[in-house]
Motif scaffolding. Structure first.
Motif, PDB file in Angstrom:
ATOM      1  N   GLY A   1       6.827   5.962   6.529  1.00 51.46           N
ATOM      2  CA  GLY A   1       7.037   4.890   5.464  1.00 51.46           C
ATOM      3  C   GLY A   1       7.244   3.481   6.019  1.00 51.46           C
ATOM      4  O   GLY A   1       6.548   2.418   5.607  1.00 51.46           O
ATOM      5  N   ALA A   2       8.043   3.422   7.082  1.00 48.27           N
ATOM      6  CA  ALA A   2       8.309   1.884   7.696  1.00 48.27           C
ATOM      7  C   ALA A   2       6.904   1.735   8.514  1.00 48.27           C
ATOM      8  O   ALA A   2       6.853   0.408   8.491  1.00 48.27           O
ATOM      9  CB  ALA A   2       9.558   2.267   8.592  1.00 48.27           C
ATOM     10  N   PHE A   3       6.134   2.522   8.818  1.00 45.05           N
ATOM     11  CA  PHE A   3       4.935   2.327   9.380  1.00 45.05           C
ATOM     12  C   PHE A   3       3.921   1.775   8.357  1.00 45.05           C
ATOM     13  O   PHE A   3       3.366   0.665   8.805  1.00 45.05           O
ATOM     14  CB  PHE A   3       4.407   3.318  10.343  1.00 45.05           C
ATOM     15  N   LEU A   4       3.957   2.310   7.374  1.00 43.81           N
ATOM     16  CA  LEU A   4       3.086   1.716   6.403  1.00 43.81           C
ATOM     17  C   LEU A   4       3.361   0.259   5.927  1.00 43.81           C
ATOM     18  O   LEU A   4       2.556  -0.793   5.847  1.00 43.81           O
ATOM     19  CB  LEU A   4       3.022   2.705   5.035  1.00 43.81           C
TER      20      LEU A   4
ATOM     21  N   PHE B   1       8.147  -0.113  12.187  1.00 44.22           N
ATOM     22  CA  PHE B   1       8.121  -1.149  11.222  1.00 44.22           C
ATOM     23  C   PHE B   1       7.637  -2.479  12.006  1.00 44.22           C
ATOM     24  O   PHE B   1       6.638  -3.174  11.649  1.00 44.22           O
ATOM     25  CB  PHE B   1       9.109  -1.493  10.716  1.00 44.22           C
ATOM     26  N   ILE B   2       8.222  -2.976  13.302  1.00 44.06           N
ATOM     27  CA  ILE B   2       7.805  -4.065  13.911  1.00 44.06           C
ATOM     28  C   ILE B   2       6.886  -3.798  14.689  1.00 44.06           C
ATOM     29  O   ILE B   2       6.118  -5.290  15.079  1.00 44.06           O
ATOM     30  CB  ILE B   2       8.942  -4.415  14.618  1.00 44.06           C
ATOM     31  N   THR B   3       6.200  -2.753  15.266  1.00 47.32           N
ATOM     32  CA  THR B   3       5.099  -2.922  16.082  1.00 47.32           C
ATOM     33  C   THR B   3       3.886  -3.360  15.325  1.00 47.32           C
ATOM     34  O   THR B   3       3.137  -4.323  15.988  1.00 47.32           O
ATOM     35  CB  THR B   3       4.913  -1.213  16.771  1.00 47.32           C
TER      36      THR B   3
ATOM     37  N   THR C   1       4.923  -4.255  -2.187  1.00 45.58           N
ATOM     38  CA  THR C   1       5.579  -3.763  -2.826  1.00 45.58           C
ATOM     39  C   THR C   1       5.599  -2.046  -3.331  1.00 45.58           C
ATOM     40  O   THR C   1       6.451  -1.331  -3.255  1.00 45.58           O
ATOM     41  CB  THR C   1       5.341  -4.410  -4.454  1.00 45.58           C
ATOM     42  N   ILE C   2       4.379  -1.497  -3.026  1.00 45.30           N
ATOM     43  CA  ILE C   2       4.106  -0.133  -3.078  1.00 45.30           C
ATOM     44  C   ILE C   2       4.719   0.417  -1.929  1.00 45.30           C
ATOM     45  O   ILE C   2       5.326   1.587  -2.064  1.00 45.30           O
ATOM     46  CB  ILE C   2       2.494   0.113  -3.090  1.00 45.30           C
ATOM     47  N   ALA C   3       4.417  -0.076  -0.697  1.00 44.78           N
ATOM     48  CA  ALA C   3       5.250   0.416   0.256  1.00 44.78           C
ATOM     49  C   ALA C   3       6.614   0.413   0.498  1.00 44.78           C
ATOM     50  O   ALA C   3       7.316   1.547   0.794  1.00 44.78           O
ATOM     51  CB  ALA C   3       4.763  -0.139   2.026  1.00 44.78           C
ATOM     52  N   ASN C   4       7.159  -0.683  -0.123  1.00 48.99           N
ATOM     53  CA  ASN C   4       8.596  -0.408  -0.411  1.00 48.99           C
ATOM     54  C   ASN C   4       9.286   0.476  -1.264  1.00 48.99           C
ATOM     55  O   ASN C   4      10.175   1.061  -1.100  1.00 48.99           O
ATOM     56  CB  ASN C   4       8.978  -1.964  -0.684  1.00 48.99           C
ATOM     57  N   LEU C   5       8.446   0.741  -2.542  1.00 46.82           N
ATOM     58  CA  LEU C   5       8.857   1.713  -3.386  1.00 46.82           C
ATOM     59  C   LEU C   5       8.750   2.979  -2.912  1.00 46.82           C
ATOM     60  O   LEU C   5       9.645   3.946  -3.097  1.00 46.82           O
ATOM     61  CB  LEU C   5       7.947   1.568  -4.593  1.00 46.82           C
ATOM     62  N   LEU C   6       7.555   3.471  -1.902  1.00 48.52           N
ATOM     63  CA  LEU C   6       7.750   4.760  -1.341  1.00 48.52           C
ATOM     64  C   LEU C   6       8.861   4.706  -0.349  1.00 48.52           C
ATOM     65  O   LEU C   6       9.382   5.784  -0.274  1.00 48.52           O
ATOM     66  CB  LEU C   6       6.287   4.572  -0.597  1.00 48.52           C
ATOM     67  N   ARG C   7       9.211   3.682   0.265  1.00 46.16           N
ATOM     68  CA  ARG C   7      10.473   3.908   1.251  1.00 46.16           C
ATOM     69  C   ARG C   7      11.750   4.033   0.479  1.00 46.16           C
ATOM     70  O   ARG C   7      12.491   4.821   0.716  1.00 46.16           O
ATOM     71  CB  ARG C   7      10.736   2.605   2.003  1.00 46.16           C
TER      72      ARG C   7
ATOM     73  N   GLY D   1       5.082  -1.659   7.787  1.00 48.05           N
ATOM     74  CA  GLY D   1       4.629  -2.499   8.882  1.00 48.05           C
ATOM     75  C   GLY D   1       3.332  -3.009   8.731  1.00 48.05           C
ATOM     76  O   GLY D   1       2.711  -3.850   9.232  1.00 48.05           O
ATOM     77  N   LEU D   2       2.132  -2.106   8.419  1.00 50.95           N
ATOM     78  CA  LEU D   2       1.033  -2.394   8.396  1.00 50.95           C
ATOM     79  C   LEU D   2       0.647  -3.409   7.474  1.00 50.95           C
ATOM     80  O   LEU D   2      -0.412  -4.412   7.793  1.00 50.95           O
ATOM     81  CB  LEU D   2       0.175  -1.009   8.077  1.00 50.95           C
ATOM     82  N   VAL D   3       1.422  -3.566   6.346  1.00 49.70           N
ATOM     83  CA  VAL D   3       1.183  -4.579   5.250  1.00 49.70           C
ATOM     84  C   VAL D   3       1.569  -5.700   6.073  1.00 49.70           C
ATOM     85  O   VAL D   3       0.872  -6.875   5.727  1.00 49.70           O
ATOM     86  CB  VAL D   3       2.094  -4.121   4.293  1.00 49.70           C
ATOM     87  N   TRP D   4       2.594  -5.873   6.775  1.00 49.05           N
ATOM     88  CA  TRP D   4       2.916  -7.262   7.158  1.00 49.05           C
ATOM     89  C   TRP D   4       1.930  -7.496   8.373  1.00 49.05           C
ATOM     90  O   TRP D   4       1.948  -8.720   8.743  1.00 49.05           O
ATOM     91  CB  TRP D   4       4.451  -7.143   7.682  1.00 49.05           C
ATOM     92  N   ALA D   5       1.450  -6.703   9.049  1.00 46.48           N
ATOM     93  CA  ALA D   5       0.255  -6.938  10.026  1.00 46.48           C
ATOM     94  C   ALA D   5      -0.691  -7.565   9.350  1.00 46.48           C
ATOM     95  O   ALA D   5      -1.672  -8.187  10.049  1.00 46.48           O
ATOM     96  CB  ALA D   5      -0.117  -5.657  10.861  1.00 46.48           C
ATOM     97  N   CYS D   6      -0.956  -7.608   7.997  1.00 51.21           N
ATOM     98  CA  CYS D   6      -1.956  -8.370   7.245  1.00 51.21           C
ATOM     99  C   CYS D   6      -1.697  -9.672   6.934  1.00 51.21           C
ATOM    100  O   CYS D   6      -2.555 -10.568   6.234  1.00 51.21           O
ATOM    101  CB  CYS D   6      -2.345  -7.462   6.077  1.00 51.21           C
TER     102      CYS D   6
END
Length: 620
Positions: free
Chosen positions: A85-88, A136-138, A43-49, A90-95
Motif C-alpha cells: 500500500g505504501a508503494f502504491l 513509499f519514498i523510492t 486519496t484512494i491509495a490512502n484509504l486502502l492504507r 509512492g507511485l501516486v507521488w511519483a506522478c
C-alpha cells in the motif's frame, strides 16, 4: 505490527494535508483537471492504507489464544500488504511531475520541497518496519531524479545526484531505525515479561500453579462471591513421612490439577499453604450447587494416586455461604466448618451454620474472658469418681476443668484448654489445675484416704510447650506429697508423637507418677508406644463401653483390651458407664475399674469430700 499501524496512520494525516496543498497549487496554476485526478488517486491509495491498518488481524486483535506460528504468519502477511500500500501511494507521488511539466514550471520548487518533506516525514514516522517508508519514498524520489536528468543542465544534474544520495541516506536511516526499534522493543518486551513473571510469582503458587494466599485474597477482594470453601487433605502427613517430600509435592500438584478441573470457570482456586486449599465461586452464576461441587471434589481427590496405596489421601471441606466483612472472617468461619467436618471422619464436608456460629462465638468469648476468669476464680476443677468394679468402692478421681461463662453457660473442657493455649495461658491453667488437685489430695489424706489416686488430663500443647515435669515435681515437693497418687492422662493422638514427650514422661514416671492413655481403642496407640511412654493404665473409650450388651463387636473389643491389660500388667478403666447393664457386663468380663454417670457424675471438690463416706457400690 502495532507500532507500524500507529506510524502509518499518523503519516497519512500529513500525506492528506500535503496532498490538499498540491491540489490547491495545481488549481491555481490552471492544472485543475490533472490536480483533481492526482488527488483522487492519492486519496484512494490512502484509504486502502487506512483499511490495511484498521482491518482485523489474527493474533493481534483478539483475545482468543492462537498458535504463535499462525499469528506470526498472519502479521507478516499484513505487514507485506501495508508495504505494498505504501508503494502504491509512492507511485501516486511519483506522478507529481505531471502537475509541473517535469519540474520545469514556476511551481517546481514548491513540488520539490513538498516531495522532500513528505519523504523525510515518512522516514521519521516509519521506525518499526523499514520496508513501508522505503517503498513509499523510492518512487517519488526516483521520479525526481529522472526528471532532473531528462531536463539536463549542470545544476539540475547536480541536484539529481544529490537526490539519489538523499534517497540512499533515507533508506539507510530506515533500516537502522528499524534495527534500533527491534532492539529496544526486545529489551522492553523482556522487561515486561520479567515483570509479568514476577507479578505472577507474587500471586501464584509455584508448586501447583494455583493462586497463593496473596493472590487469592486479591481475587476475593476484586470479585467477591457468596461461597468460600476451605479444604484440607486427609492423610497427607503420612505421604510425606513414608514416601518423602518429593512425592508429597507431586501429590499437591496433582490435587491442584484436580481442583481446577472441578471448579467452574468463574471460580478461583488457591493454595493457602501446606496442604490447605481454598475455593471462591458463585453457585448461581456457575450453575453448580455447593453440595454437588463439594461431593465432586471429594470424589476427584479420592481417585488413586500413583506410587502409593489407594485411599491414602482424602480431603475434608469447610464451607461458608453468604457475605462477610472480610476474607479473613470468611476463612475463620470456613475453618470452623472444616474442623467440624474433620471431627466426623475423612472425606466429609460441613457448611457453617448457626450451631457452628455459636461455637465460634463461644470460643472467641472464651479466649477473651479466660484471663479474668482465672484471676477471679471462676474456673473450677471438678472431680469424677472412678470405682473398682468388683468391690464397688472408690479407687480414684479424675480432675476435670469447669467454667460457667456468663453468656454461653458451661464451656466444654477442650475449649477451655484450647483457649488457654491460644492466648498463652496454658502454663497458668496447668498450675491452677495442679494446685486444685494437690489441695484435693491433702484433704483426702487428712481424712485417711491415702490410697485414692487422682488423674488429670494433659493436652499435647502443654506437654510440648511447657516444662510440665518440673511444674509437677516442684509442686509435689512444695506440698510434701509422694508422687504415686498422681496420674497423668494423655489422649491417643498425644501418643502419636512419642519421641517429643518421652523424656518428660520418663522423668515423671521415674519419680512415681502414673501415666494413662485416655480414649484407648479409637486412636493410634501401638504396643511399642505404650512401652515407650511407660504407660501404667489405659482407659477404654466411652464409645466402646456405652451400650456394651447391644453390640457384639463392642463386647469383643472391650474384652480384648481387658485381656491385653492383664497380659501387659496394665490397669484398665472403662469410661462412659451409663447403665447398670453395662456395669454388669464389665464385671463379667473382669474389667477392674470403671467410671461414668451411672456411677458418679463430676462434682466440685467440696461435694467429693462430703460424699467420700458413701456406702460401697452394689453390683447386681
Amino acid at each position: 505490527m502495532d507500532a507500524a499501524r500507529r506510524s502509518v496512520l499518523r503519516a497519512l494525516f500529513i500525506n492528506l494535508i500535503l496532498g490538499l496543498t498540491c491540489l490547491a497549487v495545481a488549481i491555481r496554476a490552471d492544472h485543475a483537471m490533472a490536480g483533481g485526478i492526482w488527488f483522487a488517486a492519492s486519496t484512494i491509495a490512502n484509504l486502502l492504507r487506512v483499511y490495511l491498518c484498521r482491518a482485523f488481524c489474527i493474533g493481534l486483535d483478539d483475545d482468543t489464544p492462537v498458535e504463535s506460528d499462525k499469528a506470526a504468519t498472519a502479521i507478516d502477511r499484513r505487514l507485506e500488504l501495508m508495504a505494498f500500500g505504501a508503494f502504491l501511494s509512492g507511485l501516486v507521488w511519483a506522478c507529481v511531475p505531471f502537475l509541473c511539466a517535469g519540474y520545469t514550471t514556476p511551481q517546481a520548487i514548491f513540488y520539490l520541497v513538498v516531495t522532500c518533506g513528505i519523504t523525510a516525514g515518512a522516514v521519521s514516522y516509519g521506525t518499526s518496519f523499514a520496508r513501508i517508508p522505503v517503498f513509499f519514498i523510492t518512487p517519488p524520489l526516483v521520479s525526481v531524479v529522472g526528471c532532473l536528468f531528462v531536463t539536463g543542465g549542470f545544476e539540475r544534474e547536480c541536484l539529481a545526484v544529490t537526490t539519489l544520495v538523499y534517497l540512499v541516506a533515507l533508506m539507510r536511516t530506515c533500516f537502522e531505525t528499524e534495527a534500533n526499534f527491534r532492539r529496544t522493543s526486545g529489551l522492553k518486551n523482556e522487561a515486561n515479561a520479567l515483570a509479568a513473571r514476577m507479578a505472577n510469582r507474587a500471586i501464584c503458587d509455584g508448586l501447583t500453579g494455583l493462586l497463593n494466599r496473596a493472590g487469592f485474597a486479591e481475587q476475593a477482594e476484586a470479585t467477591p462471591a457468596p461461597c468460600l470453601m476451605l479444604l484440607d487433605l486427609d492423610g497427607f502427613k503420612s505421604v510425606n513421612d513414608i514416601y518423602g517430600h518429593k512425592t508429597g509435592d507431586q501429590v499437591l500438584a496433582e490435587v491442584g490439577r484436580r481442583l481446577r478441573a472441578q471448579v467452574p470457570a468463574c471460580g478461583h482456586v488457591g493454595r493457602l499453604g501446606g496442604d490447605e486449599f481454598a475455593i471462591l465461586y458463585d453457585p448461581a452464576v456457575a450453575g453448580v450447587p455447593v453440595r454437588d461441587l463439594a461431593k465432586a471434589i471429594i470424589a476427584a481427590v479420592a481417585e488413586p494416586f500413583d506410587r502409593f496405596d489407594t485411599d491414602r489421601v482424602g480431603i475434608s471441606i469447610g464451607i461458608h455461604l453468604g457475605a462477610c466483612d472480610s476474607l479473613t472472617e470468611g476463612l475463620v468461619r470456613a475453618d470452623e466448618a472444616l474442623y467440624a467436618a474433620k471431627s466426623t471422619g475423612r472425606n466429609r464436608y460441613r457448611i457453617f451454620d448457626d450451631e457452628l456460629r455459636n461455637r465460634l462465638d463461644m470460643r472467641r468469648d472464651a479466649e477473651r474472658d479466660l484471663p479474668d476468669a482465672l484471676a477471679e476464680g471462676a474456673v473450677e476443677v471438678w472431680f469424677q469418681p472412678i470405682f473398682r468394679v468388683r468391690e464397688g468402692n472408690l479407687a480414684g478421681l479424675e480432675a476435670l476443668v469447669r467454667w460457667r461463662h456468663p453468656r454461653h453457660g458451661w464451656v466444654p473442657p477442650p475449649d477451655i484448654i484450647a483457649a488457654a493455649g491460644v492466648i498463652g495461658l496454658s502454663e497458668a491453667l496447668l498450675r491452677y489445675i495442679l494446685d486444685s488437685v494437690y489441695r484435693m489430695k491433702l484433704s483426702l489424706t487428712e481424712r485417711g484416704a491415702t490410697d485414692i489416686r487422682i488423674a488429670m488430663n494433659v493436652c499435647p500443647r502443654e506437654l510440648t510447650q511447657t516444662p510440665i515435669e518440673g511444674l509437677i515435681l516442684d509442686k509435689l515437693e512444695a506440698f510434701g506429697l509422694p508422687a504415686d497418687w498422681l496420674e497423668i492422662e494423655l489422649t491417643e493422638d498425644t501418643a502419636l508423637d512419642a519421641a517429643a514427650v518421652s523424656d518428660k514422661l520418663g522423668a515423671l514416671s521415674r519419680a512415681g507418677v502414673s501415666i494413662a492413655i485416655d480414649d484407648f481403642g479409637v486412636g493410634y496407640s501401638s504396643l511399642s508406644r505404650i512401652r515407650q511412654l511407660r504407660v501404667n493404665r489405659v482407659k477404654i473409650d466411652r464409645s466402646l463401653v456405652t451400650g456394651l450388651n447391644e453390640a457384639g463387636d463392642k463386647r469383643g473389643l472391650v474384652q480384648a483390651v481387658i485381656d491385653l491389660g492383664k497380659a501387659l500388667s496394665l490397669e484398665v478403666v472403662a469410661e462412659g458407664v451409663e447403665t447398670e447393664t453395662d456395669l454388669v457386663a464389665l464385671r463379667e468380663m473382669g474389667c477392674p475399674f470403671a467410671q461414668g454417670y451411672h456411677l458418679g457424675r463430676p462434682m466440685p471438690a467440696e461435694r467429693v469430700i462430703e460424699s467420700f463416706a458413701l456406702p460401697l457400690l452394689k453390683v447386681a
